[in-house]
Design a protein around this motif. Sequence first.
Motif, mmCIF file in Angstrom:
data_model
loop_
_atom_site.group_PDB
_atom_site.id
_atom_site.type_symbol
_atom_site.label_atom_id
_atom_site.label_comp_id
_atom_site.label_asym_id
_atom_site.label_seq_id
_atom_site.Cartn_x
_atom_site.Cartn_y
_atom_site.Cartn_z
ATOM 1 N N ALA A 157 -3.599 -0.079 4.337
ATOM 2 C CA ALA A 157 -4.988 -0.541 4.305
ATOM 3 C C ALA A 157 -5.476 -0.756 2.873
ATOM 4 O O ALA A 157 -6.668 -0.925 2.640
ATOM 5 C CB ALA A 157 -5.883 0.455 5.023
ATOM 6 N N CYS A 158 -4.535 -0.741 1.907
ATOM 7 C CA CYS A 158 -4.889 -1.096 0.530
ATOM 8 C C CYS A 158 -3.993 -2.251 0.065
ATOM 9 O O CYS A 158 -4.041 -2.660 -1.075
ATOM 10 C CB CYS A 158 -4.761 0.114 -0.391
ATOM 11 S SG CYS A 158 -5.786 0.025 -1.881
ATOM 12 N N GLY A 159 -3.139 -2.747 0.971
ATOM 13 C CA GLY A 159 -2.358 -3.956 0.679
ATOM 14 C C GLY A 159 -1.210 -3.775 -0.299
ATOM 15 O O GLY A 159 -0.731 -4.750 -0.878
ATOM 16 N N ALA B 169 3.013 6.808 -4.914
ATOM 17 C CA ALA B 169 1.839 7.689 -4.828
ATOM 18 C C ALA B 169 0.650 7.264 -5.675
ATOM 19 O O ALA B 169 0.205 8.013 -6.526
ATOM 20 C CB ALA B 169 2.267 9.109 -5.207
ATOM 21 N N GLU B 170 0.100 6.072 -5.392
ATOM 22 C CA GLU B 170 -1.149 5.707 -6.088
ATOM 23 C C GLU B 170 -2.367 6.284 -5.377
ATOM 24 O O GLU B 170 -3.323 6.712 -6.019
ATOM 25 C CB GLU B 170 -1.264 4.172 -6.188
ATOM 26 C CG GLU B 170 -2.430 3.699 -7.070
ATOM 27 C CD GLU B 170 -3.770 3.633 -6.358
ATOM 28 O OE1 GLU B 170 -4.813 3.806 -7.011
ATOM 29 O OE2 GLU B 170 -3.795 3.418 -5.124
ATOM 30 N N GLU B 171 -2.341 6.287 -4.054
ATOM 31 C CA GLU B 171 -3.523 6.731 -3.318
ATOM 32 C C GLU B 171 -3.728 8.238 -3.466
ATOM 33 O O GLU B 171 -2.765 9.003 -3.414
ATOM 34 C CB GLU B 171 -3.369 6.405 -1.815
ATOM 35 C CG GLU B 171 -3.188 4.937 -1.501
ATOM 36 C CD GLU B 171 -4.426 4.102 -1.793
ATOM 37 O OE1 GLU B 171 -5.474 4.675 -2.133
ATOM 38 O OE2 GLU B 171 -4.323 2.861 -1.669
ATOM 39 N N CYS B 172 -5.001 8.624 -3.572
ATOM 40 C CA CYS B 172 -5.328 10.056 -3.688
ATOM 41 C C CYS B 172 -5.516 10.623 -2.281
ATOM 42 O O CYS B 172 -6.635 10.744 -1.789
ATOM 43 C CB CYS B 172 -6.593 10.208 -4.534
ATOM 44 S SG CYS B 172 -7.066 11.918 -4.759
ATOM 45 N N SER C 282 4.630 -2.497 -8.974
ATOM 46 C CA SER C 282 4.080 -2.503 -7.618
ATOM 47 C C SER C 282 3.977 -1.058 -7.177
ATOM 48 O O SER C 282 4.650 -0.180 -7.718
ATOM 49 C CB SER C 282 4.980 -3.287 -6.659
ATOM 50 O OG SER C 282 6.244 -2.659 -6.574
ATOM 51 N N GLU C 283 3.118 -0.817 -6.196
ATOM 52 C CA GLU C 283 2.900 0.542 -5.687
ATOM 53 C C GLU C 283 3.496 0.652 -4.296
ATOM 54 O O GLU C 283 3.295 -0.218 -3.441
ATOM 55 C CB GLU C 283 1.394 0.840 -5.695
ATOM 56 C CG GLU C 283 0.874 0.892 -7.133
ATOM 57 C CD GLU C 283 -0.628 0.716 -7.316
ATOM 58 O OE1 GLU C 283 -1.122 0.997 -8.419
ATOM 59 O OE2 GLU C 283 -1.309 0.289 -6.362
ATOM 60 N N LEU C 284 4.237 1.715 -4.067
ATOM 61 C CA LEU C 284 5.021 1.835 -2.835
ATOM 62 C C LEU C 284 4.222 2.362 -1.646
ATOM 63 O O LEU C 284 4.620 2.173 -0.499
ATOM 64 C CB LEU C 284 6.176 2.826 -3.078
ATOM 65 C CG LEU C 284 7.293 2.385 -4.035
ATOM 66 C CD1 LEU C 284 8.055 3.609 -4.540
ATOM 67 C CD2 LEU C 284 8.249 1.432 -3.326
#
Length: 444
Positions: free
Chosen positions: A105-107, A140-143, A83-85
């Motif tokens: 906003a990316c769930g 930290a998945e989002e750029c 999962s992404e935090l």
Amino acid sequence: MTGPEELKSLACAEIDRRAGEIVALSEDIMRHPETGYREFRTADVVAGQLEALGLTPETGLARTGVKARMSGRAAGPTVGILSELDSLVIPDHPYADPETGAAHACGHNSQIAAMVGAGIGLATVHEELDGDVVLFAVPAEECIQTSWRLGLRDAGELHHTAGKAELIRRGHFDDVDLALLTHAGTPEPALGLGFTGTGSLLMRVRFHGKAAHAAASPEAGISAYKAATVAIAAIDAHREMFREGDGIRVHHLITHSGAAVSSIPALTEMEILVRAHTIDALRATAKRVEGALRGGALAMGADVEILTTVSFLPYADDAPLAEVVEANARELVGDGYARLTGSGGGSTDMGDLSRVMPVVQAMAAAGVDAPFHGNAFHTADHVSAAVVPAKLMAMTAIDLLHDGAARAREVIAGSGPKLSREDFAGLHDSLTRESVFRSTDHAL
Ligand SMILES: [Zn+2]
Ligand SMILES: [Zn+2]
């Protein structure tokens, strides 16, 4: 010995029994968003949930990652349930943090609940499995907040702006053999496979000119800002020559334009994101962009400093693993399952992970009809976004690891060659580049 269907029923019954807790977790994280590499509260919540499952989490991996192992009855392949935090920053989002503007906003909140939910189900059956399950919440998945992250890179605290690449480089994925993630999606389908992601390169650009009074002595100045605008025009001119089908996108922002409107700007900073479906197209496009940046500098007599790093590598599901996931998705939601068509223009660091192991990112309906990363996208239906995916991942892990983990071995063998940690670092390094171009070296 208990058959896989019976193990799946046991796991799913437990997930159903505790569905209220899974929904509450997804809601709690949604209401406490934190951005990448700063997900400290979220990581604490995850660690607490894993401890409650009787596991011993490792924490602080690449700053905030949390990982725990659930052992099978015998040694075998390890299935990672991820999962992404992190959240985005969307200040006008209804669930935004009023102080930081952070918003899910990316769930990713529902991913965390799905991972914990899968753990809840698997806790009832793991002693019947011939391999381990690792529950792994990654940072930290989002750029986003890239200048801050590149600053950490400059300080030697991080190598990568994206969490999974950082974890791979640090060896935290060395003991995982294949990985599953479910991501929230738009209302249809209930569950879907076939998501693809472009790769992306992040460029930090600094034009250096010379300050001068903009009215009293403009002839003494060199405008870094004008160098940037010429470079932007040149980048735009290149768009005509992008190859159809390569999925190339070049986004740019001026993040600092100058010190004062009454002064010829001495420093202008930009961020550029180059996206494409293939590594070759990324390399070729980054070259065009670098040429355009140099052209802007040369036109104005400025200098330009460019740092190019990998944001994400291109992503596609591994077909042998997707087959296992698809069968379970059909069992769970019937006609609510669909293959996703068309290529996603977005990017994810699951692309990085896909270079080192078989992976699948399934999409699960979040119950809201709004674009990702917009101010209306959020998890409206936590059952379809978290509880159903928990079952999907638990069922898939059971398929992979029962009966000597035959299916996991088959998937690994059928997914083709993957990179070692060293070769992965080598690929990243080959796409990373620092350069300085000085107009004075080319003076007339
Ligand atoms: Zn996102
Ligand atoms: Zn996302």
